[in-house]
Write a protein that holds these residues in place. Structure first.
Motif, short mmCIF file in Angstrom:
data_model
loop_
_atom_site.label_atom_id
_atom_site.label_comp_id
_atom_site.label_asym_id
_atom_site.label_seq_id
_atom_site.Cartn_x
_atom_site.Cartn_y
_atom_site.Cartn_z
N PRO A 124 9.78 -12.69 -3.45
CA PRO A 124 9.21 -13.90 -2.85
C PRO A 124 7.69 -13.85 -2.67
N HIS A 125 7.12 -12.65 -2.79
CA HIS A 125 5.68 -12.49 -2.52
C HIS A 125 4.89 -12.15 -3.79
N GLN A 181 0.83 -1.20 0.00
CA GLN A 181 0.00 0.00 0.00
C GLN A 181 0.86 1.25 0.00
N THR A 182 1.91 1.26 0.85
CA THR A 182 2.82 2.41 0.92
C THR A 182 3.52 2.62 -0.42
N ALA A 183 4.01 1.54 -1.01
CA ALA A 183 4.70 1.66 -2.30
C ALA A 183 3.76 2.11 -3.40
N THR A 184 2.52 1.64 -3.37
CA THR A 184 1.55 2.06 -4.39
C THR A 184 1.28 3.55 -4.28
N VAL A 204 -1.97 -8.76 -3.09
CA VAL A 204 -1.56 -7.36 -2.90
C VAL A 204 -0.35 -7.02 -3.75
N ALA A 205 0.53 -7.99 -3.96
CA ALA A 205 1.70 -7.75 -4.80
C ALA A 205 1.29 -7.66 -6.27
N GLU A 208 1.95 -4.43 -8.63
CA GLU A 208 2.67 -4.53 -9.90
C GLU A 208 1.83 -4.03 -11.06
N SER A 209 0.53 -4.28 -11.01
CA SER A 209 -0.36 -3.77 -12.05
C SER A 209 -0.39 -2.25 -12.04
#
Length: 447
Positions: A419-420, A389-392, A425-426, A430-431
């Protein structure tokens, strides 16, 4: 809108839909194609075109009269519809790594960098002759004030959008100021011009550093030291050396980083009237160097000194303009980063999060940079949902600033997420990453 040459991404909600996940795992393309049509608006004729299939073949699959089992066909479907490889039991597809992350870090630029030049050699004769037609030949205090105001504007624009686009203007102004220094000037004007030239050279070096063009950055930083030394501005020399120390931490040269910041502190202490804010900033740069060396005790001592100096700041301190960015949120976030560099992520996370909440929203580079630091810290603590969420949330400010340094931290988070990658959520992160930062060339960013 996506570029015509790039297949449209499937909605993140579809890629994490349990029905879609199950249909892909079973390679039930009757269901896959139906879900793609219903949730992404990609109709059979479009599926056929994107996956290099005949419309009749797609129609038979959707009617349940035909199955698709050949691996080359399944790979075409994965690539044409942008279905991640792992969902169909395939290897990771080449397009899954967003283009913005595919660039090599620290790629040496093709431009040949000259050795640092003496002031008289910076502008060419042609530039000098052109500027002479329009430039005021007798600069006065108003000229110096105008130059300083333009520098402060460069700082703000650098924070908001990165320095790559600013660099030609900054270098042009540097050449103009150096041209003025060729002629005899009254001592106060000459001293002011040297100070302006020093900051313009430092800022140019900073934009190269932020672009990870380290050799150019070092050349301009050395030029800035030369200008500052001409007028014995030891505080500013400390500022430049602190920039060089930070660059050395990025180059994985912690010994050099410590040597540079020690020299910066020596210059600051030798200067008359160095303010607590300057000394606090330098102590945190020292903490970064010690943390890169893995020296826990020394890092904690430097952090403690930074906070002790910051507590002594008075509202009427004669702080130089270049250090005013170092406010309380910056103190806190840098403290968190120093702990993070040591691996003390439980201590780092709340500090970085608190500072990020209070950071100036106009500082796009700082917000993106610190958010990726926070996301990586949360990931190391096992907080996958929060990290994604933070990275998004960091992607929007990251998309508005040209900074290879920010892109580098995004790559590091992306690699640590490996690894995830199959977690919903990953997949969503990425999308969004491919949507917000498509094939964009990373470019160049003020501490």
């Amino acid at each position: 809108m996506p570029e015509p040459s790039r297949p449209q991404e499937l909605p993140a909600g579809l890629l994490t839909n349990p029905e879609m996940i199950k249909a892909c795992r079973l390679r039930n393309f009757t269901r896959v194609f139906s879900l793609v049509k219903a949730h992404a608006g990609i109709y059979p004729s479009m599926i056929a075109r994107r996956c290099d299939l005949t419309p009749s073949r797609v129609g038979e699959v959707m009617a349940g009269r035909r199955q698709l089992q050949h691996i080359d066909v399944i790979e075409r479907i994965a690539d044409g519809l942008r279905i991640p490889g792992h969902m169909l039991g395939l290897a990771r597809r080449s397009w899954e790594t967003p283009a913005v992350l595919a660039a090599e870090e620290r790629k040496p630029p093709k431009i040949v960098v000259p050795e640092p030049m003496a002031p008289a050699a910076v502008p060419s004769a042609e530039v000098d002759s052109i500027l002479a037609l329009t430039a005021r030949t007798n600069p006065n205090p108003s000229t110096l004030q105008a130059l300083r105001c333009s520098i402060e504007d460069y700082w703000r624009r650098d924070d908001q959008h990165g320095g790559e686009a600013l660099r030609p203007a900054v270098v042009g102004q540097l050449r103009y100021v150096v041209g003025l220094l060729k002629e005899s000037r009254p001592a106060p004007i000459r001293q002011g011009l040297y100070g302006v030239a020093a900051e313009l050279a430092r800022l140019t070096g900073w934009t190269h550093f932020d672009a990870r063009q380290y050799s150019q950055a070092r050349a301009y930083f050395k030029e800035a030291l030369h200008f500052a030394k001409e007028v014995d501005d030891r505080e500013f020399m400390a500022n430049v050396l602190a920039c060089m120390s930070l660059q050395a931490t990025y180059e994985d040269k912690p010994g050099d980083a410590l040597a540079f910041v020690a020299a910066a502190q020596d210059e600051a202490r030798a200067a008359a009237g160095t303010t607590p804010r300057v000394l606090s900033m330098l102590s945190l740069r020292e903490a970064f160097a010690h943390a890169s060396l893995g020296s826990r005790t020394a890092t904690h001592e430097a952090i403690g000194e930074a906070h002790r100096q910051f507590e002594q700041i008075q509202h009427n301190d004669p702080d130089p303009a270049w250090v005013t960015y170092f406010d309380e949120p910056k103190l806190i976030v840098d403290t968190g980063i120093a702990h993070g560099r040591l691996g003390e992520v439980a201590t780092a996370e709340p500090l970085i999060a608190d500072a990020l909440r209070r950071e100036n929203s106009a500082n796009h580079r700082g917000r993106a940079f610190h958010a990726f630091w926070l996301a990586r810290t949360q990931l190391k603590l096992g907080k996958l949902d929060q990290a994604c969420q933070t990275a998004t949330e960091a992607l929007e400010p990251a998309s508005s600033v040209a900074s290879e340094r920010v892109a580098g931290h995004l790559r590091e988070f992306y690699d640590e997420l490996a690894p995830h990658r199959r977690e919903p959520v990953a997949v969503v992160f990425e999308s969004r990453l491919r949507e917000i930062l498509p094939a964009r060339v990373s470019g160049s960013p003020h501490p």
